[in-house]
Design a protein around this motif. Structure first.
Motif, PDB file in Angstrom:
ATOM      1  N   LEU A 104       0.858  -1.180   0.000  1.00  0.00           N
ATOM      2  CA  LEU A 104       0.000   0.000   0.000  1.00  0.00           C
ATOM      3  C   LEU A 104       0.895   1.231   0.000  1.00  0.00           C
ATOM      4  O   LEU A 104       1.798   1.355   0.829  1.00  0.00           O
ATOM      5  N   CYS A 105       0.652   2.124  -0.940  1.00  0.00           N
ATOM      6  CA  CYS A 105       1.460   3.342  -1.047  1.00  0.00           C
ATOM      7  C   CYS A 105       0.613   4.559  -0.691  1.00  0.00           C
ATOM      8  O   CYS A 105      -0.595   4.578  -0.941  1.00  0.00           O
ATOM      9  N   HIS A 106       1.264   5.561  -0.126  1.00  0.00           N
ATOM     10  CA  HIS A 106       0.559   6.760   0.306  1.00  0.00           C
ATOM     11  C   HIS A 106       0.963   7.957  -0.562  1.00  0.00           C
ATOM     12  O   HIS A 106       2.157   8.170  -0.817  1.00  0.00           O
ATOM     13  N   LEU A 107      -0.027   8.705  -1.002  1.00  0.00           N
ATOM     14  CA  LEU A 107       0.193   9.942  -1.749  1.00  0.00           C
ATOM     15  C   LEU A 107      -0.403  11.093  -0.952  1.00  0.00           C
ATOM     16  O   LEU A 107      -1.504  10.964  -0.411  1.00  0.00           O
ATOM     17  N   ILE A 108       0.308  12.201  -0.895  1.00  0.00           N
ATOM     18  CA  ILE A 108      -0.177  13.347  -0.118  1.00  0.00           C
ATOM     19  C   ILE A 108      -0.267  14.560  -1.039  1.00  0.00           C
ATOM     20  O   ILE A 108       0.712  15.309  -1.199  1.00  0.00           O
ATOM     21  N   PRO A 109      -1.433  14.770  -1.676  1.00  0.00           N
ATOM     22  CA  PRO A 109      -1.594  15.974  -2.500  1.00  0.00           C
ATOM     23  C   PRO A 109      -1.521  17.223  -1.628  1.00  0.00           C
ATOM     24  O   PRO A 109      -1.964  17.225  -0.481  1.00  0.00           O
ATOM     25  N   GLN A 110      -0.961  18.276  -2.181  1.00  0.00           N
ATOM     26  CA  GLN A 110      -0.852  19.540  -1.452  1.00  0.00           C
ATOM     27  C   GLN A 110      -1.345  20.683  -2.326  1.00  0.00           C
ATOM     28  O   GLN A 110      -1.147  20.669  -3.548  1.00  0.00           O
ATOM     29  N   LEU A 111      -1.984  21.657  -1.689  1.00  0.00           N
ATOM     30  CA  LEU A 111      -2.366  22.844  -2.422  1.00  0.00           C
ATOM     31  C   LEU A 111      -1.103  23.554  -2.886  1.00  0.00           C
ATOM     32  O   LEU A 111      -0.140  23.702  -2.133  1.00  0.00           O
ATOM     33  N   ASP A 112      -1.125  23.982  -4.124  1.00  0.00           N
ATOM     34  CA  ASP A 112       0.078  24.523  -4.737  1.00  0.00           C
ATOM     35  C   ASP A 112      -0.088  26.011  -5.027  1.00  0.00           C
ATOM     36  O   ASP A 112       0.087  26.842  -4.145  1.00  0.00           O
ATOM     37  N   GLN A 113      -0.500  26.331  -6.232  1.00  0.00           N
ATOM     38  CA  GLN A 113      -0.629  27.727  -6.626  1.00  0.00           C
ATOM     39  C   GLN A 113      -2.055  28.238  -6.445  1.00  0.00           C
ATOM     40  O   GLN A 113      -3.011  27.466  -6.432  1.00  0.00           O
ATOM     41  N   LEU A 114      -2.155  29.554  -6.314  1.00  0.00           N
ATOM     42  CA  LEU A 114      -3.452  30.222  -6.273  1.00  0.00           C
ATOM     43  C   LEU A 114      -3.547  31.078  -7.536  1.00  0.00           C
ATOM     44  O   LEU A 114      -2.623  31.845  -7.840  1.00  0.00           O
ATOM     45  N   LYS A 115      -4.659  30.931  -8.257  1.00  0.00           N
ATOM     46  CA  LYS A 115      -4.801  31.632  -9.534  1.00  0.00           C
ATOM     47  C   LYS A 115      -6.149  32.334  -9.612  1.00  0.00           C
ATOM     48  O   LYS A 115      -7.105  31.941  -8.953  1.00  0.00           O
ATOM     49  N   ARG A 116      -6.194  33.361 -10.465  1.00  0.00           N
ATOM     50  CA  ARG A 116      -7.460  34.035 -10.714  1.00  0.00           C
ATOM     51  C   ARG A 116      -8.290  33.203 -11.674  1.00  0.00           C
ATOM     52  O   ARG A 116      -7.772  32.682 -12.671  1.00  0.00           O
ATOM     53  N   VAL A 117      -9.575  33.101 -11.406  1.00  0.00           N
ATOM     54  CA  VAL A 117     -10.440  32.275 -12.235  1.00  0.00           C
ATOM     55  C   VAL A 117     -10.568  32.841 -13.641  1.00  0.00           C
ATOM     56  O   VAL A 117     -10.533  32.103 -14.633  1.00  0.00           O
ATOM     57  N   TYR A 118     -10.697  34.158 -13.774  1.00  0.00           N
ATOM     58  CA  TYR A 118     -11.039  34.716 -15.076  1.00  0.00           C
ATOM     59  C   TYR A 118      -9.890  34.730 -16.082  1.00  0.00           C
ATOM     60  O   TYR A 118     -10.113  34.783 -17.286  1.00  0.00           O
ATOM     61  N   ASP A 119      -8.621  34.661 -15.611  1.00  0.00           N
ATOM     62  CA  ASP A 119      -7.508  34.675 -16.576  1.00  0.00           C
ATOM     63  C   ASP A 119      -6.365  33.728 -16.211  1.00  0.00           C
ATOM     64  O   ASP A 119      -5.325  33.717 -16.878  1.00  0.00           O
ATOM     65  N   ASN A 120      -6.533  32.930 -15.154  1.00  0.00           N
ATOM     66  CA  ASN A 120      -5.547  31.921 -14.739  1.00  0.00           C
ATOM     67  C   ASN A 120      -4.201  32.525 -14.314  1.00  0.00           C
ATOM     68  O   ASN A 120      -3.194  31.807 -14.267  1.00  0.00           O
ATOM     69  N   LEU A 121      -4.166  33.799 -13.986  1.00  0.00           N
ATOM     70  CA  LEU A 121      -2.926  34.423 -13.539  1.00  0.00           C
ATOM     71  C   LEU A 121      -2.622  34.010 -12.099  1.00  0.00           C
ATOM     72  O   LEU A 121      -3.502  34.044 -11.227  1.00  0.00           O
ATOM     73  N   VAL A 122      -1.371  33.622 -11.841  1.00  0.00           N
ATOM     74  CA  VAL A 122      -0.953  33.238 -10.486  1.00  0.00           C
ATOM     75  C   VAL A 122      -0.902  34.477  -9.590  1.00  0.00           C
ATOM     76  O   VAL A 122      -0.360  35.519  -9.980  1.00  0.00           O
ATOM     77  N   VAL A 123      -1.465  34.347  -8.387  1.00  0.00           N
ATOM     78  CA  VAL A 123      -1.472  35.448  -7.423  1.00  0.00           C
ATOM     79  C   VAL A 123      -0.958  34.926  -6.081  1.00  0.00           C
ATOM     80  O   VAL A 123      -0.963  33.716  -5.825  1.00  0.00           O
ATOM     81  N   PRO A 124      -0.528  35.829  -5.188  1.00  0.00           N
ATOM     82  CA  PRO A 124      -0.054  35.385  -3.866  1.00  0.00           C
ATOM     83  C   PRO A 124      -1.217  34.843  -3.028  1.00  0.00           C
ATOM     84  O   PRO A 124      -2.357  35.296  -3.156  1.00  0.00           O
TER      85      PRO A 124
END
Length: 335
Positions: free
Chosen positions: A215-235
């Motif tokens: 049995l293997c474990h995977l730990i997804p993590q939240l990565d980038q935050l982006k604007r919905v309307y243009d997919n631009l990365v924001v802080p």
């Protein structure tokens, strides 16, 4: 599927055992249906099926994205097939393009197309999708997003995901429990993964059905935050400020918990998986949603009628597959 029923399945409510006769009927009908279908033959291209045996989200999308990235790094050309749940394609095959929207091809195929940059072919006849890709003579292998219960195809390698915080619930099949098929299926796939922080009790529960497999474990993590309307990365915003979040996925609570693990106070609103948002569902102030929801909300978020775009944001997820897992996969596929 109501969240109340899902919670009962995974909580192990006693009254669900009263539905056991209906679960037996479900299994009988499933076996009868499978006996009437054309059985899977030899795949014209090596096929990896990534799926689950439970109702509710298990994190297939981040795993498919990570696998595609790892295979690209190996110099392999891959494509993805999907049923296109919630879309209008029908039997297919239909290759997702930049002109498509979530209403046509489904939210998950559209998201996979955007995140991976590889062809995503949609249609409930997955066998036709594989055949079409083979005719293109451009690919080394195909990845099926879901499909462990699809008898018309059989993966050359099958990976099964289980939610690490919920496991297989009460261990019963629909409608008495969350299982699409009996838990013995875990012993028949090539690899079982749990997603999320490992839980020792659930791991022991799963190992009982895996007949000695790892049995293997995977730990997804939240990565980038982006604007919905243009997919631009924001802080990411300051953790001192509470945030409002929405999720229309198989397990919304996990998304809210991931945000809380980053230190946020979260006011979360759950919606049914694949819910098609209307503009009146969402406020005109800042909120955070999942990437799967963002592909459906992009048009709603964009500026129109001289109004500014909606300040909605979405969070991407990432996970890492161990190099040994990729090497073992390629060895099994003969690549």
């Amino acid at each position: 599927m109501t969240q109340k029923l899902l919670n009962a399945w995974y909580r192990g409510a006693w009254w669900l055992y009263l539905l056991w006769p209906f679960a037996s009927l479900y299994l009988w009908l499933k076996a009868w249906h499978l006996s009437r279908q054309i059985k899977a033959g030899i795949n014209p291209l090596p096929l990896v099926v990534i799926g689950n045996i439970t109702i509710g989200g298990t994190g297939k999308t981040p795993l498919v994205v990570a696998l595609v990235a790892a295979l690209k790094n190996k110099g392999l050309r891959c494509a993805i097939i999907s049923r296109g749940y919630g879309g209008k394609v029908g039997p297919g095959p239909h290759c997702v393009s930049t002109e498509d929207d979530a209403h046509t091809v489904g939210d998950e195929p559209l998201l996979l197309s955007q995140l991976t940059g590889v062809p995503v072919v949609v249609g409930w006849c997955r066998k036709s999708s594989i055949a079409w890709l083979a005719q293109q003579q451009q690919f080394d292998l195909v990845i099926s997003d879901d499909g462990l219960q699809h008898s018309a195809i059989k993966g050359d390698v099958e990976w099964c995901l289980i939610d690490g915080s919920r496991g297989i619930g009460n261990g019963l099949c629909i409608p008495a429990g969350p299982l699409r098929e009996p838990a013995i299926r875990l012993s028949q796939v090539d690899q079982v993964f749990t997603t999320g922080v490992p839980n020792g009790t659930i791991s022991k529960q799963l190992l009982q059905h895996m007949q000695g497999k790892a049995l293997c474990h995977l730990i997804p993590q939240l990565d980038q935050l982006k604007r919905v309307y243009d997919n631009l990365v924001v802080p990411w915003p300051d953790v001192q400020n509470p945030i409002y979040a929405i999720a229309a996925i198989g397990h919304p609570k996990r998304f809210f918990d991931d945000l809380r693990h980053r230190g946020y106070e979260v006011d979360g609103q759950e919606y049914a998986d694949h819910y098609q948002f209307k503009v009146h569902d969402l406020p005109n102030y800042k909120l955070i949603m999942t990437a799967k929801d963002a592909v459906k909300c992009k048009v709603l978020a964009q500026a129109n009628n001289n109004q500014p775009p909606m300040p909605w944001l979405y969070a991407t997820q990432s996970l890492t597959i161990a190099p040994a897992q990729i090497d073992a996969l390629l060895l099994q596929l003969g690549l």
